[in-house]
Design an enzyme around this catalytic site. Structure first.
Site, PDB file in Angstrom:
ATOM      1  N   ARG A  27      30.508  -2.419 -87.674  1.00 13.59           N
ATOM      2  CA  ARG A  27      30.712  -1.370 -88.673  1.00 13.59           C
ATOM      3  C   ARG A  27      31.144  -1.922 -90.027  1.00 13.59           C
ATOM      4  NH1 ARG A  27      31.018   4.065 -87.098  1.00 13.59           N
ATOM      5  NH2 ARG A  27      29.923   4.287 -85.146  1.00 13.59           N
ATOM      6  N   ARG A  31      32.712   3.007 -94.304  1.00 18.39           N
ATOM      7  CA  ARG A  31      33.594   3.761 -95.199  1.00 18.39           C
ATOM      8  C   ARG A  31      34.844   3.051 -95.683  1.00 18.39           C
ATOM      9  NH1 ARG A  31      33.815   8.527 -91.111  1.00 18.39           N
ATOM     10  NH2 ARG A  31      33.695   6.599 -89.914  1.00 18.39           N
ATOM     11  N   ARG A  40      27.826   6.904-100.708  1.00 21.19           N
ATOM     12  CA  ARG A  40      27.888   8.011 -99.764  1.00 21.19           C
ATOM     13  C   ARG A  40      28.222   9.339-100.460  1.00 21.19           C
ATOM     14  NH1 ARG A  40      27.955  11.501 -96.819  1.00 21.19           N
ATOM     15  NH2 ARG A  40      28.796  11.659 -94.708  1.00 21.19           N
ATOM     16  N   ASP A  76      21.836   3.929 -87.672  1.00 22.69           N
ATOM     17  CA  ASP A  76      22.700   4.479 -86.625  1.00 22.69           C
ATOM     18  C   ASP A  76      21.980   4.406 -85.285  1.00 22.69           C
ATOM     19  OD1 ASP A  76      25.450   5.943 -86.613  1.00 22.69           O
ATOM     20  OD2 ASP A  76      24.244   6.911 -85.068  1.00 22.69           O
ATOM     21  N   TYR A 153      25.216  11.029 -75.832  1.00 27.76           N
ATOM     22  CA  TYR A 153      25.116  11.903 -77.007  1.00 27.76           C
ATOM     23  C   TYR A 153      24.036  12.967 -76.838  1.00 27.76           C
ATOM     24  CZ  TYR A 153      28.371   8.958 -79.549  1.00 27.76           C
ATOM     25  OH  TYR A 153      29.496   8.279 -79.935  1.00 27.76           O
TER      26      TYR A 153
HETATM   27  O1  CP3 Z   1      27.825  -2.045 -88.054  1.00 27.18           O
HETATM   28  C1  CP3 Z   1      27.321  -1.667 -89.137  1.00 27.18           C
HETATM   29  O2  CP3 Z   1      27.874  -1.805 -90.226  1.00 27.18           O
HETATM   30  C2  CP3 Z   1      25.916  -1.088 -89.085  1.00 27.18           C
HETATM   31  C3  CP3 Z   1      25.870   0.327 -89.126  1.00 27.18           C
HETATM   32  C4  CP3 Z   1      26.239   1.158 -87.900  1.00 27.18           C
HETATM   33  C5  CP3 Z   1      26.588   2.533 -88.024  1.00 27.18           C
HETATM   34  N1  CP3 Z   1      26.684   3.068 -86.788  1.00 27.18           N
HETATM   35  C6  CP3 Z   1      26.772   3.236 -89.304  1.00 27.18           C
HETATM   36  C7  CP3 Z   1      27.591   4.462 -89.327  1.00 27.18           C
HETATM   37  C8  CP3 Z   1      26.213   0.873 -86.533  1.00 27.18           C
HETATM   38  C9  CP3 Z   1      25.952  -0.448 -85.825  1.00 27.18           C
HETATM   39  C10 CP3 Z   1      26.477   2.093 -85.846  1.00 27.18           C
HETATM   40  C11 CP3 Z   1      26.476   2.196 -84.377  1.00 27.18           C
HETATM   41  C12 CP3 Z   1      26.941   3.427 -83.739  1.00 27.18           C
HETATM   42  N2  CP3 Z   1      26.770   4.711 -84.152  1.00 27.18           N
HETATM   43  C13 CP3 Z   1      27.569   3.465 -82.471  1.00 27.18           C
HETATM   44  C14 CP3 Z   1      27.828   2.279 -81.582  1.00 27.18           C
HETATM   45  C15 CP3 Z   1      28.885   1.399 -82.091  1.00 27.18           C
HETATM   46  C16 CP3 Z   1      30.294   1.885 -81.930  1.00 27.18           C
HETATM   47  O3  CP3 Z   1      30.996   1.928 -82.940  1.00 27.18           O
HETATM   48  O4  CP3 Z   1      30.674   2.189 -80.790  1.00 27.18           O
HETATM   49  C17 CP3 Z   1      27.842   4.806 -82.177  1.00 27.18           C
HETATM   50  C18 CP3 Z   1      28.531   5.338 -80.944  1.00 27.18           C
HETATM   51  C19 CP3 Z   1      27.318   5.589 -83.251  1.00 27.18           C
HETATM   52  C20 CP3 Z   1      27.305   7.057 -83.381  1.00 27.18           C
HETATM   53  C21 CP3 Z   1      28.076   7.495 -84.552  1.00 27.18           C
HETATM   54  N3  CP3 Z   1      27.675   7.341 -85.853  1.00 27.18           N
HETATM   55  C22 CP3 Z   1      29.322   8.154 -84.544  1.00 27.18           C
HETATM   56  C23 CP3 Z   1      30.112   8.518 -83.304  1.00 27.18           C
HETATM   57  C24 CP3 Z   1      29.649   8.398 -85.871  1.00 27.18           C
HETATM   58  C25 CP3 Z   1      30.823   9.191 -86.369  1.00 27.18           C
HETATM   59  C26 CP3 Z   1      32.074   8.443 -86.251  1.00 27.18           C
HETATM   60  C27 CP3 Z   1      32.292   7.678 -87.503  1.00 27.18           C
HETATM   61  O5  CP3 Z   1      32.540   6.477 -87.433  1.00 27.18           O
HETATM   62  O6  CP3 Z   1      32.220   8.337 -88.543  1.00 27.18           O
HETATM   63  C28 CP3 Z   1      28.642   7.825 -86.687  1.00 27.18           C
HETATM   64  C29 CP3 Z   1      28.592   7.809 -88.164  1.00 27.18           C
HETATM   65  C30 CP3 Z   1      28.403   6.501 -88.847  1.00 27.18           C
HETATM   66  N4  CP3 Z   1      27.559   5.503 -88.427  1.00 27.18           N
HETATM   67  C31 CP3 Z   1      29.012   6.098 -90.076  1.00 27.18           C
HETATM   68  C32 CP3 Z   1      28.495   4.827 -90.379  1.00 27.18           C
HETATM   69  C33 CP3 Z   1      28.781   3.977 -91.599  1.00 27.18           C
HETATM   70  C34 CP3 Z   1      29.960   6.930 -90.911  1.00 27.18           C
HETATM   71  C35 CP3 Z   1      29.210   8.066 -91.472  1.00 27.18           C
HETATM   72  C36 CP3 Z   1      29.594   8.441 -92.875  1.00 27.18           C
HETATM   73  O7  CP3 Z   1      29.411   7.666 -93.814  1.00 27.18           O
HETATM   74  O8  CP3 Z   1      30.006   9.597 -93.042  1.00 27.18           O
END
Ligand code: CP3
Length: 350
Positions: A27, A31, A40, A76, A153
């Site tokens: 990640r 943010r 964003r 994502d 999901y």
């Molecule tokens: O690692 C990186 O920087 C690459 C980008 C990346 C994102 N999501 C961007 C993201 C990666 C590798 C993911 C994987 C992801 N997404 C997983 C598996 C990894 C983990 O952390 O367990 C899962 C379960 C998701 C599903 C997901 N996406 C959730 C549950 C959420 C909401 C929770 C949160 O962190 O906000 C997201 C949103 C998300 N994915 C954001 C980002 C940068 C935040 C969204 C925003 O900008 O509002």
């Protein structure tokens, strides 16, 4: 093809000699960076995923600002269910939501086979553009959710504390669960193969929710499909990383899965895992992400503890044990990256 100026990450994945331990963090494009929030603020999350120029911009931010040794393409895990026919929404503060979750055979009928070149062209375009903007500075990682984590999901429709809907499916209708998992595994395999074809240098499978299952259920509903993906992904010599959170009980199976690298969460002792598996796999991890709330001295102590636990020699990619949290000060991540770069050298002097 451009030669990589910094290939420490790829060498460590293959357990080849390195001058120091490489580091990237899950990640890292997110943010906690004000530069990410600035983009964003102008675009919603799904638009960012679907616009190669925007995805490329935020993928590069942690390379330029933090100095990590690998980039991970901004996207994502939920783009796969979307491509299979399930649109999702990203709700502020609540996370992703599928308005029409899959609960029975009739719901599952909407799921289609995917053609990544068409359905996920925007990700492949983002990979090509990012590769060209990186211009060989560091390797680029592609990723996917595991079939099981994607199923959670798709069935829950959103994040969950109990996972009762998806667990209800595996106990009341295991046949349906297996048939959907098979479909997802094929989609994930095609997707990761297409990303490799488009130029990523390594791929990571995230099994974020493997740890909510018993050992037997993990092996039946998650591990089996991770193995299927690993056997189907077309790769030349691109390393494959498998990160399964909370899965102490099936580490042996994960190490035998054909993955090159095992990602560890912070509850495991990286030194003991290394002793157990020797040269079978490289290890990635595993600092508790909340250590990044501490002062720089404490961050250094905790990072050195992990470097020391792994010990001498190659085969360690430093990372957090899960994703970086959104309220971590970026300078603390920078401090961690610098500490790992400086303090790891002594473990690699032959
Ligand atoms: O690692 C990186 O920087 C690459 C980008 C990346 C994102 N999501 C961007 C993201 C990666 C590798 C993911 C994987 C992801 N997404 C997983 C598996 C990894 C983990 O952390 O367990 C899962 C379960 C998701 C599903 C997901 N996406 C959730 C549950 C959420 C909401 C929770 C949160 O962190 O906000 C997201 C949103 C998300 N994915 C954001 C980002 C940068 C935040 C969204 C925003 O900008 O509002």
């Amino acid at each position: 093809m451009v030669d990589l100026q910094n290939d420490l990450f790829l060498r460590a994945c293959k357990r080849l000699p390195v001058e120091r331990t490489p580091i990237w963090v899950m990640r890292q494009a997110g943010r906690y960076l004000p530069e990410y929030r600035a983009v964003r603020q102008q675009f919603d999350f799904i638009t960012m995923c679907k616009t190669p120029e925007l995805a490329t911009e935020v993928t590069l931010q942690p390379i330029d600002i933090i100095g990590v040794d690998a980039a991970i393409i901004f996207s994502d895990i939920l783009v796969i269910p979307e491509a299979m026919g399930m649109p999702f929404e990203m709700h502020e503060g609540r996370g992703p939501v599928f308005p029409s979750p899959i609960r029975n055979e009739a719901d599952a009928k909407i799921l289609k086979d995917i053609d990544p070149a068409d359905d996920l062209k925007y990700v492949l375009d983002a990979v090509s553009l990012t590769k060209s903007e990186l211009n060989g500075r560091v390797p680029l990682i592609g990723f996917s959710g595991s079939p099981w984590t994607l199923l959670t999901y798709m069935v829950e429709g959103q994040g969950s504390k109990t996972f009762s809907a998806v667990k209800k499916m595996i106990y009341s209708n295991p046949k349906l669960a297996h048939s959907i998992l098979n479909k997802i595994a094929d989609a994930v395999s095609a997707y990761l193969s297409a990303k490799i074809e488009a130029g990523v240098n390594a791929v990571q499978i995230f099994d974020t929710w493997g740890g909510i299952l018993s050992k037997d259920d993990f092996e039946s509903f998650s591990m089996q499909y991770i193995s299927k993906v690993i056997s189907q992904v077309k790769r030349k010599d691109e390393p494959l990383i498998v990160f399964a959170k909370g899965v102490h009980f099936s580490l042996d199976q994960l190490a035998d899965s054909g993955a090159d690298v095992l990602g560890l969460d912070w509850t495991m002792d990286i030194g003991q895992v290394r002793k157990k598996f020797g040269d079978k796999v490289a290890l990635q991890g595993n600092l508790d992400p909340t250590v990044l709330y501490a002062d720089h001295e404490k961050i250094k102590q905790e990072a050195v503890k992990i470097l020391n636990a792994f010990g001498n020699g190659s085969g360690h990619i430093f990372n957090l044990g899960h994703g970086i949290l959104p309220d971590v000060p970026p300078e603390n991540l920078k401090a961690l990256v610098n500490v790992v770069k400086e303090e790891s050298v002594v473990y690699h002097t032959a």
